[in-house]
Design a protein around this motif. Structure first.
Motif, PDB file in Angstrom:
ATOM      1  N   ALA A 258     -10.873   8.493   7.181  1.00  0.00           N
ATOM      2  CA  ALA A 258     -11.737   7.695   6.481  1.00  0.00           C
ATOM      3  C   ALA A 258     -11.202   6.325   6.087  1.00  0.00           C
ATOM      4  CB  ALA A 258     -12.225   8.393   5.450  1.00  0.00           C
ATOM      5  N   ALA A 259     -11.943   5.189   5.884  1.00  0.00           N
ATOM      6  CA  ALA A 259     -11.411   4.192   5.338  1.00  0.00           C
ATOM      7  C   ALA A 259     -12.819   3.576   4.669  1.00  0.00           C
ATOM      8  CB  ALA A 259     -11.067   3.302   6.529  1.00  0.00           C
ATOM      9  N   ASN A 260     -12.488   2.614   3.662  1.00  0.00           N
ATOM     10  CA  ASN A 260     -13.510   1.794   2.968  1.00  0.00           C
ATOM     11  C   ASN A 260     -13.006   0.362   2.900  1.00  0.00           C
ATOM     12  OD1 ASN A 260     -15.828   1.185   1.534  1.00  0.00           O
ATOM     13  ND2 ASN A 260     -14.796   2.093  -0.281  1.00  0.00           N
ATOM     14  N   TRP A 261     -12.835  -0.125   3.937  1.00  0.00           N
ATOM     15  CA  TRP A 261     -12.292  -1.688   3.997  1.00  0.00           C
ATOM     16  C   TRP A 261     -13.457  -2.535   4.147  1.00  0.00           C
ATOM     17  CZ3 TRP A 261      -8.260  -0.900   8.425  1.00  0.00           C
ATOM     18  CH2 TRP A 261      -7.413  -0.014   8.169  1.00  0.00           C
ATOM     19  N   SER A 262     -13.563  -2.898   2.945  1.00  0.00           N
ATOM     20  CA  SER A 262     -14.751  -3.974   2.753  1.00  0.00           C
ATOM     21  C   SER A 262     -14.344  -5.482   2.882  1.00  0.00           C
ATOM     22  CB  SER A 262     -15.382  -4.186   1.271  1.00  0.00           C
ATOM     23  OG  SER A 262     -15.824  -2.773   0.996  1.00  0.00           O
ATOM     24  N   VAL A 263     -15.192  -6.328   3.177  1.00  0.00           N
ATOM     25  CA  VAL A 263     -14.766  -7.803   3.470  1.00  0.00           C
ATOM     26  C   VAL A 263     -14.351  -8.353   2.093  1.00  0.00           C
ATOM     27  CG1 VAL A 263     -15.573 -10.155   3.791  1.00  0.00           C
ATOM     28  CG2 VAL A 263     -16.560  -8.136   5.144  1.00  0.00           C
ATOM     29  N   GLY A 264     -12.906  -9.101   2.189  1.00  0.00           N
ATOM     30  CA  GLY A 264     -12.221  -9.325   1.134  1.00  0.00           C
ATOM     31  C   GLY A 264     -11.998 -10.839   1.039  1.00  0.00           C
ATOM     32  N   ASP A 265     -10.935 -11.266   0.357  1.00  0.00           N
ATOM     33  CA  ASP A 265     -10.506 -12.551   0.191  1.00  0.00           C
ATOM     34  C   ASP A 265      -9.418 -12.947   0.954  1.00  0.00           C
ATOM     35  OD1 ASP A 265      -8.703 -11.196  -1.227  1.00  0.00           O
ATOM     36  OD2 ASP A 265      -9.182 -12.146  -3.319  1.00  0.00           O
ATOM     37  N   ASN A 266      -9.093 -12.387   2.051  1.00  0.00           N
ATOM     38  CA  ASN A 266      -7.905 -12.641   2.851  1.00  0.00           C
ATOM     39  C   ASN A 266      -6.658 -12.405   2.490  1.00  0.00           C
ATOM     40  OD1 ASN A 266      -6.711 -13.678   5.206  1.00  0.00           O
ATOM     41  ND2 ASN A 266      -7.100 -15.867   4.778  1.00  0.00           N
ATOM     42  N   LYS A 267      -6.493 -11.330   1.573  1.00  0.00           N
ATOM     43  CA  LYS A 267      -5.250 -11.133   1.096  1.00  0.00           C
ATOM     44  C   LYS A 267      -4.944  -9.531   1.503  1.00  0.00           C
ATOM     45  CE  LYS A 267      -5.422 -13.531  -3.382  1.00  0.00           C
ATOM     46  NZ  LYS A 267      -5.222 -13.366  -4.767  1.00  0.00           N
ATOM     47  N   TRP A 268      -3.667  -9.397   1.849  1.00  0.00           N
ATOM     48  CA  TRP A 268      -3.142  -8.027   2.350  1.00  0.00           C
ATOM     49  C   TRP A 268      -3.411  -7.131   1.411  1.00  0.00           C
ATOM     50  CZ3 TRP A 268      -2.320  -7.412   7.337  1.00  0.00           C
ATOM     51  CH2 TRP A 268      -2.006  -8.426   8.092  1.00  0.00           C
ATOM     52  N   VAL A 269      -3.817  -5.683   1.782  1.00  0.00           N
ATOM     53  CA  VAL A 269      -4.145  -4.662   1.116  1.00  0.00           C
ATOM     54  C   VAL A 269      -3.106  -3.629   1.596  1.00  0.00           C
ATOM     55  CG1 VAL A 269      -5.618  -2.862   0.179  1.00  0.00           C
ATOM     56  CG2 VAL A 269      -6.541  -5.209   0.390  1.00  0.00           C
ATOM     57  N   LYS A 270      -2.393  -2.960   1.047  1.00  0.00           N
ATOM     58  CA  LYS A 270      -1.420  -1.829   1.587  1.00  0.00           C
ATOM     59  C   LYS A 270      -2.000  -0.589   1.597  1.00  0.00           C
ATOM     60  CE  LYS A 270       2.594  -3.678  -0.872  1.00  0.00           C
ATOM     61  NZ  LYS A 270       3.874  -3.153  -1.910  1.00  0.00           N
ATOM     62  N   THR A 271      -1.810   0.177   2.617  1.00  0.00           N
ATOM     63  CA  THR A 271      -2.374   1.650   2.596  1.00  0.00           C
ATOM     64  C   THR A 271      -1.864   2.620   2.311  1.00  0.00           C
ATOM     65  OG1 THR A 271      -1.570   1.677   5.221  1.00  0.00           O
ATOM     66  CG2 THR A 271      -3.715   0.526   4.722  1.00  0.00           C
ATOM     67  N   ALA A 272      -0.434   2.481   1.702  1.00  0.00           N
ATOM     68  CA  ALA A 272       0.267   3.738   1.238  1.00  0.00           C
ATOM     69  C   ALA A 272      -0.764   4.557   0.632  1.00  0.00           C
ATOM     70  CB  ALA A 272       1.544   3.268   0.364  1.00  0.00           C
ATOM     71  N   ASN A 273      -0.314   5.895   0.682  1.00  0.00           N
ATOM     72  CA  ASN A 273      -1.144   6.905   0.404  1.00  0.00           C
ATOM     73  C   ASN A 273      -2.484   7.025   0.607  1.00  0.00           C
ATOM     74  OD1 ASN A 273       1.422   8.014  -1.188  1.00  0.00           O
ATOM     75  ND2 ASN A 273       1.045   6.309  -2.597  1.00  0.00           N
ATOM     76  N   THR A 274      -3.149   6.688   1.597  1.00  0.00           N
ATOM     77  CA  THR A 274      -4.199   6.458   2.051  1.00  0.00           C
ATOM     78  C   THR A 274      -4.414   7.024   3.437  1.00  0.00           C
ATOM     79  OG1 THR A 274      -4.560   4.384   3.295  1.00  0.00           O
ATOM     80  CG2 THR A 274      -4.814   4.334   0.793  1.00  0.00           C
ATOM     81  N   PRO A 275      -5.640   7.553   3.830  1.00  0.00           N
ATOM     82  CA  PRO A 275      -5.788   8.229   5.214  1.00  0.00           C
ATOM     83  C   PRO A 275      -5.115   6.927   6.326  1.00  0.00           C
ATOM     84  CG  PRO A 275      -7.773   8.649   4.000  1.00  0.00           C
ATOM     85  CD  PRO A 275      -6.819   7.655   3.230  1.00  0.00           C
ATOM     86  N   ALA A 276      -5.330   5.741   6.078  1.00  0.00           N
ATOM     87  CA  ALA A 276      -4.985   4.860   6.979  1.00  0.00           C
ATOM     88  C   ALA A 276      -3.405   4.925   7.372  1.00  0.00           C
ATOM     89  CB  ALA A 276      -5.052   3.346   6.560  1.00  0.00           C
ATOM     90  N   ALA A 277      -2.709   5.054   6.346  1.00  0.00           N
ATOM     91  CA  ALA A 277      -1.067   5.194   6.614  1.00  0.00           C
ATOM     92  C   ALA A 277      -0.958   6.506   7.385  1.00  0.00           C
ATOM     93  CB  ALA A 277      -0.358   5.469   5.215  1.00  0.00           C
ATOM     94  N   GLU A 278      -1.800   7.589   7.368  1.00  0.00           N
ATOM     95  CA  GLU A 278      -1.598   8.615   8.554  1.00  0.00           C
ATOM     96  C   GLU A 278      -1.570   8.207   9.967  1.00  0.00           C
ATOM     97  OE1 GLU A 278      -3.780  12.085   7.341  1.00  0.00           O
ATOM     98  OE2 GLU A 278      -4.025  11.505   5.354  1.00  0.00           O
ATOM     99  N   VAL A 279      -2.066   7.144  10.052  1.00  0.00           N
ATOM    100  CA  VAL A 279      -2.394   6.444  11.608  1.00  0.00           C
ATOM    101  C   VAL A 279      -1.642   5.303  11.711  1.00  0.00           C
ATOM    102  CG1 VAL A 279      -4.492   7.634  12.131  1.00  0.00           C
ATOM    103  CG2 VAL A 279      -4.380   5.418  10.899  1.00  0.00           C
ATOM    104  N   CYS A 280      -0.296   5.489  11.171  1.00  0.00           N
ATOM    105  CA  CYS A 280       0.509   4.377  11.241  1.00  0.00           C
ATOM    106  C   CYS A 280       0.193   2.765  10.760  1.00  0.00           C
ATOM    107  CB  CYS A 280       1.236   4.252  12.298  1.00  0.00           C
ATOM    108  SG  CYS A 280       2.045   5.528  12.987  1.00  0.00           S
ATOM    109  N   ILE A 281      -0.977   2.580  10.088  1.00  0.00           N
ATOM    110  CA  ILE A 281      -1.358   1.239   9.565  1.00  0.00           C
ATOM    111  C   ILE A 281      -0.817   1.083   8.345  1.00  0.00           C
ATOM    112  CG2 ILE A 281      -3.418  -0.090   9.014  1.00  0.00           C
ATOM    113  CD1 ILE A 281      -5.061   1.170  11.122  1.00  0.00           C
ATOM    114  N   THR A 282       0.031   0.069   7.984  1.00  0.00           N
ATOM    115  CA  THR A 282       0.622  -0.125   6.635  1.00  0.00           C
ATOM    116  C   THR A 282      -0.043  -1.181   5.895  1.00  0.00           C
ATOM    117  OG1 THR A 282       2.110  -2.022   7.669  1.00  0.00           O
ATOM    118  CG2 THR A 282       2.923   0.283   7.537  1.00  0.00           C
TER     119      THR A 282
END
Length: 160
Positions: free
Chosen positions: A72-96
């Motif tokens: 699961a992810a909830n990546w909404s359109v934002g303001d072109n700033k990096w968002v860390k994925t630590a402690n989220t499901p995305a981190a489990e698939v090697c996306i930092t």
């Protein structure tokens, strides 16, 4: 799955691939074509990612994404700033980290998803419409997907 990709080199380090989404919509991938020293990596901002509970609650019709490999992810359109994925499901698939933003160029591709991965493999991203964008990762690091969608929020990610 993307098929009939056209690839163009961009300098020595990157290549641009034209591809087609699962629903037949054209999209573009910017990917590394060789290893780049770690010091050239993008630094993540200290923007907190959505909690897992918030992410799962936001899935709506996609709450059944409990199929193997999808996270699961909830990546909404934002303001072109990096968002860390630590402690989220995305981190489990090697996306930092990731950033999803509007390009301001609706005649080409309206949205860009930049993301950083720690290993090679196949990454897939599902937007709110259920369309899937597949990306082949040859080298770890920063990659981009440019696409058009009526509902661009990324609701799930997969790594195979």
């Amino acid at each position: 799955m993307a098929s009939d990709q056209t690839t163009t080199s961009v300098g020595d380090n990157f290549e641009v691939k034209q591809a087609v989404s699962q629903n037949g919509v054209p999209f573009e991938v910017i990917a590394r074509k060789k290893e780049i020293p770690a010091e050239s990596e993008s630094a993540a901002e200290d923007t907190p990612a959505a909690s897992e509970a918030e992410t799962v609650a936001s899935l709506g019709n996609f709450a059944d994404i409990n199929v193997p490999y999808w996270k699961a992810a909830n990546w909404s359109v934002g303001d072109n700033k990096w968002v860390k994925t630590a402690n989220t499901p995305a981190a489990e698939v090697c996306i930092t980290q990731y950033k999803l933003y509007y390009n301001g160029c609706p005649n080409i591709f309206s949205y860009t998803l930049d993301f950083t991965v720690t290993s090679d493999g196949e990454c897939s991203f599902m937007d709110e419409t259920g369309d899937v964008y597949n990306v082949s990762i040859v080298y770890p690091g920063d990659h981009s997907v440019k696409y058009n969608s009526d509902k661009p929020t990324v609701v799930a990610v997969k790594r195979t």
